[in-house]
Scaffold this motif. Structure first.
Motif, short mmCIF file in Angstrom:
data_model
loop_
_atom_site.label_atom_id
_atom_site.label_comp_id
_atom_site.label_asym_id
_atom_site.label_seq_id
_atom_site.Cartn_x
_atom_site.Cartn_y
_atom_site.Cartn_z
N ASN A 90 -23.76 -28.54 23.28
CA ASN A 90 -23.16 -29.49 22.50
C ASN A 90 -24.25 -30.73 22.77
OD1 ASN A 90 -20.13 -28.76 21.63
ND2 ASN A 90 -20.62 -27.92 23.58
N LEU B 15 -23.05 -34.29 22.92
CA LEU B 15 -22.21 -34.68 23.91
C LEU B 15 -22.73 -35.68 24.91
CD1 LEU B 15 -19.18 -34.62 25.21
CD2 LEU B 15 -19.73 -32.32 26.24
N ARG C 227 -14.39 -35.77 22.39
CA ARG C 227 -15.62 -35.16 22.10
C ARG C 227 -16.59 -36.27 21.66
NH1 ARG C 227 -16.67 -30.04 21.38
NH2 ARG C 227 -14.62 -29.39 21.70
#
Length: 752
Positions: free
Chosen positions: A687, A690, A744
């Motif tokens: 991710n 992130l 998120r």
């Protein structure tokens, strides 16, 4: 003498016409009054012709005769003007009545009633209220209701037909008028209750007494495991002590109804008074109240609606005191047929502003208070009698009416739903309103329907009665929502509201789930404890078939490179076999094996390490990637994605990613801490958008907290993460409580 004989004949003809009108034989009365008018033109005779034709739905003739009656200046009444207005409404002649109202000194109520009719004179589509042919006959058929099993019940005087003059029924009668076999008033059978089962078979209910003549107005209550039928009955009393002729009023009774349609163990309602007043149209509400209509003393006039508490125990049924529902619903005229559905009282009345005869009305129930009465309007109401309105849990709507009956008698009608208000509410996954969404709303023919914007980003429009609509909601960066099942069909509520959740597209190349499982030395079987993780993975994959899984397996450094390659492959295959047994197609899995190529702990060949540090290397990494383009092609709905996000969030919480226990952190990280950090590193690797912020779970030495965070950051950076993606922000416990636990884009991690 000739003039005297002519006058006598005129009076005799008028008396006979009056008798026919008193007996509700309006067709014969109209013809007799016409003959009388030909002999001598008089206002009252013309008025009676008009009134009689109106009663048998011959509005064209009624209109002609009302014009004649109102030509007698100074003689016609306000009621005559009202009758003329209702007839003009029926034949769509509004100019003439407007001219009349402007010329005459008409009272405010009549003017208000005409304004109501004129404002509601749009043509009525007869297909919106349809006669139920399977139940209707050439006799009177009305008052349809249903029991809990779905059987329909209705009232009819079908059967015997001794007279061709189809007179309207009357529940009350003089004691001299009863015949054992048929009702002399109408020449037809007495009223009875009939049952139609779901297969369409019709049978007449049996009452175990010879005393009753009319039996009507069925209502049901489930009490102590038995089905009780409440009903109106007129007893066939022919002899009354001390009286040659008295009125026999209908009374309220209740008894047990069995599966064979027999009413037994019946009892009389204690409030009955057979020679003083009537009690009709009972209804039992879900909160155990008995509603009925009665002309007993103390009301507002005519028939009023009353409520009585129904008291049930092991001994049977008891009743509270009768309570008049008050002037909000009751008038000086007649109110009847109470029925409650979705916190609203429905009833029929000829005392409120309406279209003529009995109309159906609604009053909202708020606790013990009844709201303002509203006419249900066209096409539910007509200028004739409309009553016995019923709405059922399967969204069936019925009423009884004599609107289209050539013989003037009642029939049962099924109502197609009328227009309903539709409101679309657009929110995000957390229920917060979303601004700037584009809505496309089309009907079954592809015609675009405008939606008006109201407060809090809600959108509204009207739904047609039989239309099916499709709604698409679009916003840049969000999944498109589609709903092709929007319809008012079968809906009883005036307002239909739907909420639609828009979910953001995730950033490309992300993983919605990451986890790690571990193995014993030189083994590939799934050990106890790790199977819980695989069960969570299989549940997620089974719920969302568009998701896939990547399995990346590793070993420690012991044994040869070639052997470790084969071992890591067996470990990847073990994961695949386990998930296949849980119903996951192996084609949805991508397996990779790296042997000892990616060691977490610095234990390469030739370096002596503790066994626990070798353990962190014996692992399979589980990654569920999210392909945004593929999701869009599969048309995954926003609600699916919102639910998926929630489920994934719960799995991440279960994996304890948001709370890193570094309480015992010494000079070096222990195995549990390394495993926790590696799970976090894996999530961040897949991710790339992130970042994480490390915060203190409790107040303490900030120097110690900074040292802990430095070790954590050093480990994550050594495993390939950019140092800018790991932030340190010490917080007090009070500040921590108000901080967002996770999001998120910037995940907040508590450091113990």
């Amino acid at each position: 003498m000739v003039l005297s004989n002519a006058a006598f004949a005129q009076r005799s003809l008028l008396r006979y016409a009056d008798e026919q009108m008193d007996q509700l034989n309006y067709k014969a009365a109209a013809e007799l009054y016409e003959k009388a008018y030909e002999k001598k033109a008089r206002y009252m005779t013309a008025r009676n012709v008009a009134y009689s034709y109106g009663k048998i739905n011959d509005y064209d003739k009624a209109y002609v005769w009302w014009e004649k009656a109102l030509s007698y200046k100074g003689e016609y009444t306000q009621e005559d003007v009202k009758g003329f207005a209702q007839t003009a409404h029926a034949v769509n002649r509004y100019g003439e009545i407007n001219d009349l109202l402007q010329q005459e000194d008409i009272d405010e109520r009549t003017l208000a009633e005409w304004d109501f009719l004129a404002a509601n004179h749009s043509p009525v589509d007869p297909t919106k209220v349809i006669a139920v042919e399977e139940l209707n006959t050439n006799a009177a058929d009305f008052y349809l209701t249903k029991d809990a099993a779905g059987n329909k019940y209705f009232v009819s005087d079908r059967g015997i037909e001794k007279s061709s003059s189809m007179k309207l029924f009357r529940l009350d009668a003089r004691n001299k008028s009863f015949n054992k076999d048929y009702y002399q008033w109408t020449g037809r059978s007495y009223l009875s209750i009939y049952k139609q089962n779901p297969a369409g078979e019709i049978q007449k209910l049996t009452v175990d007494t010879e005393a009753f003549r009319h039996v009507s107005d069925p209502a049901f209550a489930e009490i102590n495991g038995k089905t009780y039928l409440f009903f109106t009955a007129t007893r066939g009393i022919t002899k009354v002590k001390g009286e040659d002729e008295v009125i026999v009023y209908p009374e309220l009774y209740y008894g047990i109804l069995d599966e064979n349609g027999t009413i037994s163990q019946y009892e009389a309602f204690p409030g009955n008074s057979i020679h003083e007043y009537a009690i009709v149209s009972p209804y039992i509400s879900q909160d155990n109240n008995l509603y009925f209509s009665s002309n007993m003393d103390g009301g507002l006039g005519g028939y009023d609606l009353y409520k009585v508490a129904l008291i049930t125990d092991s001994n049977g049924i008891g009743f509270g005191a009768a309570e008049n529902l008050g002037e909000m619903v009751n008038t000086s005229n007649d109110e009847r047929d109470p029925f409650i559905y979705n916190s609203a009282l429905y009833f029929s009345s000829n005392g409120h502003q309406g279209y003529g005869g009995l109309d159906i009305y609604q009053s909202k129930i708020n606790g013990e208070t009844l709201g303002k009465v509203q006419n249900l309007g066209l096409p539910i109401n007509s200028i004739r009698d409309d009553f016995a309105y019923r709405m059922f849990s399967d969204n069936e709507l019925y009423l009884s009416s004599n609107r289209d009956a050539e013989n003037g008698l009642d029939d049962i009608y099924k109502i197609r739903p009328v227009f309903r208000k539709f409101i679309a509410e657009v929110v995000d996954c957390n229920g917060n309103p979303i601004e700037g969404a584009q809505l496309e709303f089309v009907d079954a023919k592809g015609k675009n329907i405008a939606l008006a914007t109201i407060e809090n980003n809600k959108y509204k429009t009207d739904l047609g009665q039989d239309e099916l609509y499709n709604l698409s909601i679009m916003k840049a960066g969000y999944f498109t929502v589609s709903d092709n099942e929007i319809s008012a069909l079968g809906k009883d509520s005036i307002l239909i509201t739907k909420q639609y959740k828009l979910a953001k597209y995730p950033a490309p190349d992300v993983a919605v789930f990451t986890e790690i499982i571990y193995y014993d030395l030189d083994k590939s079987f799934i050990r106890r404890g790790e199977d819980d993780i695989l069960n969570d993975v299989s549940a997620l994959l089974n719920t969302y078939p568009e998701l896939t899984l990547e399995v990346r397996s590793h070993t420690d450094s012991r044994a040869s490179h070639k052997y470790n390659q084969r071992l890591s492959k067996r470990r990847a295959n073990a994961v695949s076999k386990y998930l296949e047994a849980e119903g996951i197609d192996p084609d949805r899995l991508t397996l990779s094996w790296y042997g000892e190529e990616d060691l977490i702990s610095s234990c390469p060949d030739g370096v002596s390490c503790k066994e626990e540090l070798h353990q962190v290397n014996r692992r399979s990494e589980l990654i569920i990637p999210l392909n945004t383009k593929k999701l869009i092609e599969l048309k995954s709905t926003s609600s699916d994605y919102c639910e998926m996000s929630s489920q994934i969030e719960q799995l991440m919480i279960k994996a304890n990613l948001y709370n890193l226990d570094m309480h015992q952190l010494a000079m070096d990280l222990d195995v549990a801490q390394i495993m926790a950090l590696e799970r976090l590193r894996l999530l961040m690797t897949f991710n790339p958008e992130l970042d994480v912020t490390l915060i203190a779970q409790h107040e303490g030495d900030q120097t110690i907290f900074s040292n802990k965070c430095s070790k954590l950051k050093e480990f994550l950076v050594s495993r390939g993460l950019d140092s800018d993606r790991v932030k340190v922000s010490p917080h007090s416990e009070e500040e921590l409580q108000s901080a967002s636990s996770q999001s998120r884009g910037n995940m907040i991690i508590r450091i113990k």
